[in-house]
Design an enzyme around this catalytic site. Structure first.
Site, mmCIF file in Angstrom:
data_model
loop_
_atom_site.group_PDB
_atom_site.id
_atom_site.type_symbol
_atom_site.label_atom_id
_atom_site.label_comp_id
_atom_site.label_asym_id
_atom_site.label_seq_id
_atom_site.Cartn_x
_atom_site.Cartn_y
_atom_site.Cartn_z
ATOM 1 N N HIS A 82 -7.995 -9.991 -4.095
ATOM 2 C CA HIS A 82 -6.527 -9.441 -4.546
ATOM 3 C C HIS A 82 -7.084 -8.875 -6.041
ATOM 4 O O HIS A 82 -6.832 -7.884 -6.554
ATOM 5 C CB HIS A 82 -5.455 -10.371 -4.749
ATOM 6 C CG HIS A 82 -4.812 -10.891 -3.318
ATOM 7 N ND1 HIS A 82 -5.201 -11.944 -2.850
ATOM 8 C CD2 HIS A 82 -4.260 -10.113 -2.364
ATOM 9 C CE1 HIS A 82 -4.291 -12.181 -1.897
ATOM 10 N NE2 HIS A 82 -3.943 -11.115 -1.415
ATOM 11 N N LYS B 123 -10.248 -5.026 4.160
ATOM 12 C CA LYS B 123 -10.250 -6.338 5.231
ATOM 13 C C LYS B 123 -9.276 -5.973 6.475
ATOM 14 O O LYS B 123 -9.400 -6.371 7.650
ATOM 15 C CB LYS B 123 -10.205 -7.604 4.483
ATOM 16 C CG LYS B 123 -10.285 -8.789 5.597
ATOM 17 C CD LYS B 123 -10.017 -9.916 4.844
ATOM 18 C CE LYS B 123 -8.823 -10.713 5.064
ATOM 19 N NZ LYS B 123 -8.170 -10.749 6.163
ATOM 20 N N GLN C 80 -4.156 -1.949 8.847
ATOM 21 C CA GLN C 80 -3.041 -1.822 7.886
ATOM 22 C C GLN C 80 -3.323 -0.621 7.050
ATOM 23 O O GLN C 80 -2.396 0.162 6.382
ATOM 24 C CB GLN C 80 -2.835 -3.194 7.084
ATOM 25 C CG GLN C 80 -1.985 -3.185 5.814
ATOM 26 C CD GLN C 80 -1.829 -4.405 5.394
ATOM 27 O OE1 GLN C 80 -1.110 -5.334 5.725
ATOM 28 N NE2 GLN C 80 -2.327 -4.587 4.181
#
Ligand code: PAF
Length: 277
Positions: free
Chosen positions: A34, A146, A150
């Site tokens: 993140h 990753k 999505q």
């Protein structure tokens, strides 16, 4: 750094941000993956908004939403040094007010892989991401490779719904032994953590086979299965060698392809992927 939870406060803060805004949507429990997205957003925009929201609608009935790791204070302490302008932590009531009944769905791209294993998951993801785009009005929005499917689904949604923003997909951040960073790694026992390198090892073995000239997708899938089967603590859910754009399974790799997998280590489900070509 403004830490806000109401939509009104977010909108007021957003109006005061002039110039480009990078958005990093997260579910919190931040790790280096993140933070690499946040740093990139910081480098490429005048302002950065990070959202932290554990989105209930992307969890299946058998997936334990209440056990998803949360530590807001730790997350904020990791974000402060990067120079984030706004952290928005909406409540479920803000995102899904009483009577909620509006959903965003991407069709074919969400059918295979994660979509097949986690019915309804992508409907939750695209709905919440569309709402986060609307609320924060970013110039660019950052997601990790990753979660390859999505990423593809969000890119499709942004184009299809004419969101005036750029979706940026950033490389997967890995531990020294290759394990992809994930908030879920925290659930692994010591033995499972050691065994979890099997995802990286099997992807690497298939990539090596590809590099040696193998183009038969079934042989590439077979290599990944073979390596996963050699790890007693690992339980394969699926392996895939699919077309990079459509995510449909391939017979022969001729262009860009996605090797991907979901593997259980005990009760923890991990995913990972490599891009070929
Ligand atoms: O990747 C995630 O953390 C989530 O799926 C996202 C994009 C923040 C939506 O809830």
């Amino acid at each position: 750094m403004d830490i806000l939870s109401s939509l009104t406060d977010l909108r007021t803060a957003r109006l005061s941000l002039n110039g480009t805004v990078g958005l990093v949507p997260t579910m919190g429990y931040l790790h280096e993956g993140h933070l690499s997205l946040v740093s990139r957003a910081k480098a490429e925009n005048q302002h950065v908004i990070v959202t932290i929201f554990v989105n209930p609608t992307q969890f299946g009935a058998n997936e334990d939403l209440s056990k998803y790791p949360r530590d807001l204070e730790r997350d904020l302490s990791l974000l402060r040094p990067i120079g984030v302008d706004v952290v928005w932590t909406p409540t479920a009531e803000v995102m899904y007010p009483p009577g909620y009944q509006t959903w965003v769905e991407v069709e074919a791209l969400t059918n295979p892989l994660e979509g097949a294993m986690r019915p309804g998951h992508f409907r939750g993801v695209t709905t919440v991401v569309a709402k986060l785009f609307n609320a924060t009005q970013p110039t660019k929005a950052y997601f990790g490779q990753k979660d390859a499917q999505q990423a593809a689904v969000i890119r499709r949604m942004a184009v299809d719904l004419n969101f005036p923003l750029e979706v940026i997909i950033c490389p997967t951040t890995r531990e020294a032994d290759g394990l992809a960073k994930s908030s879920r790694n925290k659930y692994l026992s010591e033995a499972e953590r050691a065994a979890a390198t099997v995802l990286f090892r099997s992807l690497s073995a298939a990539k090596d086979l590809y590099a040696s000239g193998e183009r038969d997708a079934e042989n590439l899938r077979g290599k990944m299965k073979e390596v996963i089967a050699s790890e007693p603590l690992a339980n394969m859910q699926y392996v895939s060698c699919a077309d990079y754009d459509s995510l449909q399974e391939l017979e022969t790799v001729t262009g860009k392809a996605l090797l991907s997998m979901a593997v259980f280590l005990g009760k923890t489900r991990l995913i990972d992927n490599f891009v070929l070509g």
